[in-house]
Design an enzyme around this catalytic site. Structure first.
Site, PDB file in Angstrom:
ATOM      1  N   GLY A  51       5.280  26.748 -28.411  1.00 39.02           N
ATOM      2  CA  GLY A  51       4.890  27.943 -27.665  1.00 39.02           C
ATOM      3  C   GLY A  51       6.095  28.503 -26.946  1.00 39.02           C
ATOM      4  N   CYS A  78       7.641  20.781 -30.312  1.00 39.76           N
ATOM      5  CA  CYS A  78       8.366  21.669 -29.400  1.00 39.76           C
ATOM      6  C   CYS A  78       7.663  21.753 -28.041  1.00 39.76           C
ATOM      7  CB  CYS A  78       8.558  23.034 -30.065  1.00 39.76           C
ATOM      8  SG  CYS A  78       9.869  23.987 -29.270  1.00 39.76           S
ATOM      9  N   TYR A  79       7.097  22.895 -27.675  1.00 36.39           N
ATOM     10  CA  TYR A  79       6.403  22.990 -26.378  1.00 36.39           C
ATOM     11  C   TYR A  79       5.309  21.917 -26.277  1.00 36.39           C
ATOM     12  CZ  TYR A  79       3.566  24.764 -22.529  1.00 36.39           C
ATOM     13  OH  TYR A  79       2.846  24.868 -21.357  1.00 36.39           O
ATOM     14  N   HIS A 165      10.784  22.118 -35.470  1.00 37.12           N
ATOM     15  CA  HIS A 165       9.560  22.602 -36.127  1.00 37.12           C
ATOM     16  C   HIS A 165       9.426  22.055 -37.552  1.00 37.12           C
ATOM     17  CE1 HIS A 165       8.276  25.461 -33.049  1.00 37.12           C
ATOM     18  NE2 HIS A 165       9.569  25.547 -32.781  1.00 37.12           N
ATOM     19  N   GLU A 167       6.957  22.440 -39.450  1.00 34.32           N
ATOM     20  CA  GLU A 167       6.100  23.314 -40.253  1.00 34.32           C
ATOM     21  C   GLU A 167       6.860  24.421 -40.974  1.00 34.32           C
ATOM     22  OE1 GLU A 167       6.317  23.126 -37.024  1.00 34.32           O
ATOM     23  OE2 GLU A 167       5.915  24.995 -35.964  1.00 34.32           O
ATOM     24  N   ASP A 223     -12.026  40.161 -49.529  1.00 38.16           N
ATOM     25  CA  ASP A 223     -12.764  39.394 -48.524  1.00 38.16           C
ATOM     26  C   ASP A 223     -14.265  39.681 -48.562  1.00 38.16           C
ATOM     27  OD1 ASP A 223     -10.155  38.857 -47.940  1.00 38.16           O
ATOM     28  OD2 ASP A 223     -10.080  40.174 -46.190  1.00 38.16           O
ATOM     29  N   LYS A 365      -6.010  34.056 -46.346  1.00 41.75           N
ATOM     30  CA  LYS A 365      -6.176  34.948 -47.501  1.00 41.75           C
ATOM     31  C   LYS A 365      -6.011  34.228 -48.849  1.00 41.75           C
ATOM     32  CE  LYS A 365      -6.469  39.365 -48.736  1.00 41.75           C
ATOM     33  NZ  LYS A 365      -7.343  40.343 -48.066  1.00 41.75           N
TER      34      LYS A 365
END
Ligand code: XMP
Length: 509
Positions: A51, A78-79, A165, A167, A223, A365
């Site tokens: 964050g 991280c945060y 990170h 990710e 969608d 998506k």
């Protein structure tokens, strides 16, 4: 399932993507979620996201530290790592140098999160604060030049922290670290598949809806189409799909929809032809926001009138996706601060007092596309580019008239044909034409012409938040231009839009 706590990182959706790619279901929740609610979800592990805040800022997001007494493995990123350190009695402080970008990670041991990973690897850093002192029970497990504690672990309590990170793609072995966390540490199994999702969701819809009636506004987009198929599988004839033809559609749009749904999927649709009504309401309107508001309002009126013809409707199904759900409950925005003004169906349920069914609300998506395929939607439908609700009206600069719609529709058809023929359709986020009712001089044969300009817009993007103009081959641009000018009456000049988003937007209005 894995619970991800959203401390506001721009990467939090990426964490969820990675976990799901490893075929483990996960949910993102805000930090103010109660520990009781967490217990009810019964997660196998918890990931605290990064964050932008500093843990010592007054309004920095915090969660109930009782989360560390649940006996569930926790990974702080991280945060999230700094929050964990602070909450468990360690200390975090400002660093001399902000660390941003690539760093070389030196590991102390190849175990736990780092099992199967070489002692040295690259990682992606983005932080100002660093860990000064670890809580009791923790030991540092890796460092970088600027972060003596780039990673730490309390293996006994199964708490792990990463200052970088894992990710993002810039941490090449980050996915392996997440994999170690999910499977070795949390004991998850890779069972999250779209077939399982479809089965469970159909059952859940049946349980919630029973024998009551559901309506759905079909737009022709991926969608709402996938939502319709799921609902139809779950409640069959108790679902009514309504398609409002607002007269602002591309050529063949309504016919294609009919073909796909009525003939291919055997899902009946109520078509409402309302083109004239929209056109009348739009007469003389040039302001883009006004156009949108009018189209939204007329859509609602038409949809409501049609829906009121069906007796005893209790539910409204919508194809809301996870990114919208996450945004609307994000750590920093209030529930209404981020909802985009162009979600023009948003006002319906309140007015009509219907209960919402949103079976895609936990999906991204690309997952929706996979689900659509599993449910039997044809590929050509699943890979349709997004098309805005207000349709061609916001692709005609200035006022919308029948003639202009007809010119743009023709241009749009040729453009799509060529983009498809060149194999670019799927690779582009969107490709379309904009009609500029500005006249310029041209020459056709021996005649002077004085006609409109058509702009071609083609962009690549992952999520429409940012976009790059597509570097289409000159030959393709040339072919489109030739065909448009030769075949469409009313256009004698074609230009290519070379602006990216930001600072421009994808649509021109
Ligand atoms: P912009 O133009 O804001 O577009 O960069 C981002 C994405 O949103 C779509 N878009 C809309 N979709 N109603 C919609 O349903 C709208 O009013 C609308 N405006 C933009 C646009 O096509 C792009 O994919």
């Amino acid at each position: 399932m894995i619970l991800i706590i959203d401390f506001g990182s721009q990467y939090n959706q990426l964490i969820a993507r990675r976990v799901r790619e490893l075929r483990v279901f996960c949910r993102i929740e805000p930090p103010h979620i109660s520990v009781d609610a967490i217990q009810q979800m019964n997660p196998e592990g918890i990931i605290l996201s990064g964050g932008p805040a500093s843990i010592y800022e007054k309004n920095s997001p915090k969660m109930d530290p009782a989360v560390f007494r649940l006996g569930v493995p926790v990974l702080g990123i991280c945060y999230g790592f700094q929050f964990m350190v602070d909450a468990l009695g360690g200390s975090v402080g400002g660093s001399e140098k902000r660390e941003y970008g690539f760093a070389l990670l030196q590991m102390k041991k190849n175990e736990g999160l780092f099992s199967g990973i070489p002692r040295q690897t690259r990682c992606w850093m983005s932080h100002g604060d660093i860990i000064k002192r670890l809580p009791k029970g923790f030991e540092p497990t890796a460092s970088t030049e600027n972060s003596p504690v780039a990673a730490a672990a309390d293996p006994k309590r199964t708490f792990f922290g990463l200052q970088f990170h894992p990710e993002v793609h810039h941490t090449p072995l980050g996915k392996k670290m997440l994999k170690n966390f999910l499977f070795d540490i949390c004991g998850c199994r890779p069972t999250w598949t779209m077939s399982a999702f479809a089965r469970n969701t159909i059952q859940e819809i049946r349980d919630a809806v029973g024998q009551q009636k559901v309506i759905l506004g079909l737009s022709g987009g991926v969608d709402s189409s996938v939502t319709a198929v799921l609902l139809h599988r779950a409640v069959g004839g108790n679902l009514t799909c309504i398609f409002v033809d607002n007269g602002l559609l591309r050529r063949n749009e309504a016919a294609d929809l009919k073909k796909t749904f009525s003939e291919h999927l055997h899902i009946p649709i109520r078509f409402v032809r309302a083109g004239q009504r929209f056109l009348t309401a739009l007469k003389g309107i040039t302001d883009p926001e006004k156009k949108r508001k009018i189209i939204g309002r007329v859509f609602m009126e038409v949809f409501e009138a049609e829906a009121s013809k069906i007796q005893n409707v209790q539910f409204l199904a919508q194809g809301t996706l996870y990114p919208d759900v996450i945004e609307s409950m994000s750590a920093f925005g209030g529930p209404t601060s981020i909802i985009k003004s162009h979600h023009n169906v948003g006002g319906l349920p309140r007015k009509m007092k219907l209960k919402l069914v949103e079976p895609l609300r936990y999906l991204f998506k690309d997952e929706v596309r996979i689900l659509g395929k599993k449910l039997g939607l044809p590929d050509s439908w699943i890979w349709r580019q997004p098309f805005p609700g207000p349709g061609l009206a916001i692709r005609i600069i200035g006022s919308v008239t029948r003639d202009r719609l007809s010119i743009l529709r023709h241009v749009d058809t040729l453009l799509e044909e060529e983009i498809r023929a060149a194999g670019f359709y799927k690779r582009l986020w969107q490709s379309f034409a904009v009609l500029l009712p500005l006249k310029s001089v041209g020459i056709m044969g021996d005649h002077r012409t004085y006609e409109n300009i058509a702009a071609i817009r083609a962009v690549t993007s992952k999520d429409a938040m940012t976009a790059d103009w597509a570097k289409l081959p000159h030959a393709l641009l040339g072919k489109m231009s030739n065909r448009i000018i030769n075949e469409v009456r009313g256009v004698n000049r074609v230009v290519y839009d070379i602006s990216s988003k930001p600072p421009s937007t994808i649509e021109w209005e």
